[in-house]
Design an enzyme around this catalytic site. Structure first.
Site, short mmCIF file in Angstrom:
data_model
loop_
_atom_site.label_atom_id
_atom_site.label_comp_id
_atom_site.label_asym_id
_atom_site.label_seq_id
_atom_site.Cartn_x
_atom_site.Cartn_y
_atom_site.Cartn_z
N GLU A 166 44.57 9.94 82.78
CA GLU A 166 45.79 10.42 83.43
C GLU A 166 46.42 9.38 84.36
O GLU A 166 46.49 9.59 85.59
CB GLU A 166 45.50 11.71 84.20
N GLU A 343 41.01 17.42 77.88
CA GLU A 343 40.89 18.40 78.97
C GLU A 343 41.83 19.56 78.71
O GLU A 343 42.96 19.37 78.24
CB GLU A 343 41.28 17.80 80.34
O1 IFM Z 1 40.11 18.11 88.00
C1 IFM Z 1 41.18 17.48 87.33
C2 IFM Z 1 40.69 16.27 86.59
O2 IFM Z 1 40.08 15.35 87.43
C3 IFM Z 1 41.85 15.58 85.90
N1 IFM Z 1 42.63 16.49 85.14
C4 IFM Z 1 43.03 17.73 85.75
C5 IFM Z 1 41.84 18.42 86.37
C6 IFM Z 1 42.27 19.75 87.02
O3 IFM Z 1 43.20 19.52 88.03
#
Ligand code: IFM
Length: 436
Positions: A166, A343
């Site tokens: 990210e 994710e």
């Molecule tokens: O916890 C975070 C993660 O570190 C990166 N993506 C989003 C998740 C939830 O906010």
């Protein structure tokens, strides 16, 4: 559940990141990271929480590996804390830190779980921040060397290596909004940071491949489709601009060798000749993190999102169809390598009652997002795996320990892990796929 049918080769996984779970911030020769510094500044994180102890995963590695195995997953995505393996971000390596990740990787493999490595999940060595952090081009060069060494060390034993998690968050939340470490609020710095992150990705892929690392290599981007609140020209223009800054700012350089351009879009002032070619290295996979859509209303005050399917404890709209929309859109706009959903997850108000955590909204979230994913795959998008975020409750950055995303509940006073109903549901889903 029987409406969910994925190919037999589909990879089911769970994800975490180093600073959010490891703890042991000052042990084993680890150097300080920007999140150690930032979380210790009063007022930056809810309740003054820090990652000093987190889930104490560093000391509970073996039992946490058993926890992962109990889900029946094929794959586990974790990140390496750069300052644990190279305390200053350049120069000397820390053998004790490297050995920790050896044990993690070998422990996963011994349990039949494929390790998926992320090199950078936001915990830059503080020593590099002191020299300019990602605003400095040198950091990209140091990152490529870190990637090369880690690729050589772990490459043959892991299923994939991704450079960044990210980069939008590092650039915008960390260097424009100042909500994340290092807490800078400067749009010009943000643009430089975004560019050097992308450049470092390209340099890292070049360095690993030149060193003979043959592991599948890629990057993980957080992405959302943008929905105009109404059909008005103002809302549609806003949606286009937000999508350009959130998604296209990273995808266009990686796949089209250029930044998006337009009268409303900023220009980065540190792009050098050849950079775009370096960034656009061929990738073996693309990781997508999806949580919600961008709801775009130019009105004052903005029109609220419909929130028809509710919101999570983060205040994020639950909008599973956005995953379908996004995947179909990027499938149309770019020529992509295989995709992993690296994710997707839900923060709930989870409590343990009589040894049980009833987290039905999380199960609904997972089911509906997997249905959307299945629809995108049926429409032709090549998705090869899904990682739920997260294995267990953990340090949720500026929200501290208040927000719980895990399949396992963590009692931070005792470090007791309790399987939530969603963990049992996910286990059942995976088992059903395995046994046909
Ligand atoms: O916890 C975070 C993660 O570190 C990166 N993506 C989003 C998740 C939830 O906010």
């Amino acid at each position: 559940m029987n409406t969910l049918t994925f190919p037999p080769t589909f990879q089911w996984g769970v994800a975490t990141s180093a600073y959010q779970i490891e703890g042991a911030a000052q042990e084993g020769g680890r150097g300080p990271s920007i999140w150690d510094t930032y979380s210790h500044i009063p007022g930056k994180v809810v309740h003054g929480d820090t990652g000093d102890v987190a889930c104490d995963h560093y000391h509970r590695l073996e039992t946490d590996l058993d926890l992962i195995q109990s889900l029946g997953v094929d794959a586990y995505r974790f990140s390496i804390a750069w300052p644990r393996v190279q305390p200053l971000g350049q120069g000397a390596w820390n053998e004790e830190g490297l050995a920790f990740y050896d044990r993690l990787v070998d422990g996963l493999r011994a349990r039949g779980i494929a390790p998926h490595v992320t090199l950078y999940h936001w915990d830059l060595p503080q020593a590099l921040q002191d020299q300019g952090g990602w605003e400095s081009r040198d950091t990209a060069v140091h990152f490529a060397e870190y990637a090369r060494v880690m690729g050589l060390r772990l490459g043959e034993r892991v299923a994939s290596i991704c450079t960044h998690n990210e980069p939008w968050c590092t650039a915008v939340l960390g260097n424009e909004q100042g909500r994340f470490a290092p807490g800078i609020q400067d749009t010009r710095v943000m643009l430089r940071v975004a560019h050097h992150l992308l450049l470092s990705h390209g340099l890292a892929l070049q360095a690993m491949r030149a060193a003979g690392v043959s592991t599948p290599l890629g990057i993980v981007l957080n992405q959302s489709p943008a929905t105009p609140a109404t059909n008005s020209p103002a809302d549609r223009a806003l949606a286009e601009r937000e999508y350009a800054q959130f998604v296209r700012w990273y995808m266009d350089p990686l796949f089209l060798k250029q930044y998006p351009q337009g009268p409303d879009l900023p220009v980065c002032d540190v792009v050098q000749a050849g950079d775009m070619d370096t960034i656009a290295q061929p990738m073996d996979f693309l990781g997508i993190n999806y949580y919600m859509r961008l709801w775009c209303s130019a009105a004052t005050p903005p029109l609220p999102a419909p929130n028809a399917m509710g919101v999570s404890e983060m205040g994020w709209e639950v909008y599973p169809h956005g995953l379908y929309e996004l995947l179909c859109q990027i499938h149309r706009d770019y020529t992509l390598p295989p995709i992993f959903i690296t994710e997707n997850g839900f923060a709930g108000a989870d409590t343990v009652v009589d040894g049980r955590v009833v987290d039905t909204p999380r199960i609904d979230y997972m089911r509906t997002h997997l249905q959307a994913l299945q629809a995108a795959m049926a429409a032709g998008v090549n998705v090869q795996g899904f990682f739920y975020w997260s294995l267990m409750d953990n340090f949720e950055w500026d929200s501290g320990y208040d927000k719980r995303f895990g399949l396992f509940h963590v009692d931070y006073a005792t470090q007791t892990r309790t399987a939530k109903d969603s963990a049992h549901w996910y286990h059942g889903l995976i088992a059903a796929h395995r046994h046909g």
